[in-house]
Design an enzyme around this catalytic site. Structure first.
Site, PDB file in Angstrom:
ATOM      1  CB  SER A  96      14.080  34.327  43.034  1.00  0.00           C
ATOM      2  OG  SER A  96      13.728  35.662  42.803  1.00  0.00           O
ATOM      3  CG  ASP A 184      11.817  47.102  60.384  1.00  0.00           C
ATOM      4  OD1 ASP A 184      10.799  47.381  59.714  1.00  0.00           O
ATOM      5  OD2 ASP A 184      11.852  47.152  61.632  1.00  0.00           O
ATOM      6  CG  HIS A 243      10.173  34.735  39.223  1.00  0.00           C
ATOM      7  ND1 HIS A 243      11.479  34.621  38.793  1.00  0.00           N
ATOM      8  CD2 HIS A 243      10.245  35.094  40.545  1.00  0.00           C
ATOM      9  CE1 HIS A 243      12.301  34.892  39.783  1.00  0.00           C
ATOM     10  NE2 HIS A 243      11.582  35.179  40.867  1.00  0.00           N
TER      11      HIS A 243
END
Length: 263
Positions: A96, A184, A243
């Protein structure tokens, strides 16, 4: 036996399994978004019977530094630094997000790699976002936690699938009341993570695109793009896997990886 090292002259934290051997180069495994090197421990231990296997924490994940960027160029540079420390060439497997970082490294620094395995991702931008998972993790009241199961219960209440609950909480520092993820920065850089940078050149070494049979991440229309960048690419599928193919079919994934790298 697994040994965890943190070197002052290498930025990425990593776990090392097994020992170097004359017959096989080291294997690096780059995890996906919200993961860590620990996620690959079972497969790494099994593969370390014939080679050294190294599972780093990518930047802003696990025990590696929190930094302001999550670009694939920066992640590729981090991996290149680690490979320089270990000694090139190595075999590299990326899943990924880690697969995209591995592809960018292969295209920019092909001399560092012998063989490349890309697990269920293509060198293309994707329209989906993963920011909703960040919202779910932020919803956990860290001050109330005494064990990971407490966080799992709160993630379940936020609508997170049970398999992802377990996956996410592996990146939770219960004692420190914090996530080992720079949420963040991952949120701010999400467009880069789901995208793919403009790159030139090609990687001519053996490359395997290993996908889940039930996954839609690597489609037939992606093959032209893949072949333009990785002309030696071969393709294989794991039936019954999505996946997260290494978690859905770990034994089959291990066997496919071992067979391809040892051929």
């Amino acid at each position: 036996m697994a040994l965890q090292w943190r070197y002052a002259d290498v930025m990425l934290n990593y776990i090392e399994y097994g020992n170097t051997t004359p017959d096989h180069p080291p294997l690096l495994i780059a995890h996906g978004l919200y993961g860590s090197g620990r996620n690959w421990g079972v497969i790494a231990k099994r593969l370390s019977d014939t080679r050294q296997v190294i599972t780093p924490d990518l930047r802003n994940h696990g025990h590696s530094p929190h930094l302001p960027s999550q670009s694939y160029e920066d992640m590729a540079d981090d991996l290149a630094e680690l490979i320089g420390h270990i000694g090139a060439p190595v075999d590299l497997c990326g899943h990924s997000m880690g697969g995209k970082a591995a592809m960018v490294l292969a295209l920019r620094r092909p001399e560092l790699l012998r063989r490349l395995v890309i697990a269920d991702i293509a060198p293309v931008p994707y329209p989906h976002t993963q920011s909703h998972h960040i919202e779910a993790m932020r919803s956990v009241d860290l001050s109330t936690l005494t064990r990971r199961s407490d966080a799992s219960a709160q993630l379940e209440a936020a609508g997170v699938d049970p398999a992802l609950q377990s996956f996410f909480t592996q990146s939770l520092d219960v004692a420190g009341k914090r996530w080992r993820l720079n949420l963040d920065v991952l949120e701010a850089e999400m467009d880069k993570i789901t995208g793919f940078p403009e790159v030139s050149g090609s990687f001519d070494h053996p490359t395997l695109f290993l996908t889940g049979g039930d996954s839609t991440y690597v489609l037939p229309e992606h093959r032209e793009r893949i072949k333009s960048l990785f002309p030696a690419a071969r393709f294989a599928k794991l039936p019954g896997a999505g996946h997260w193919l290494h978690a859905d079919r770990p034994r089959a994934f291990e066997a496919a990886l071992r067979t391809y790298l040892d051929t």
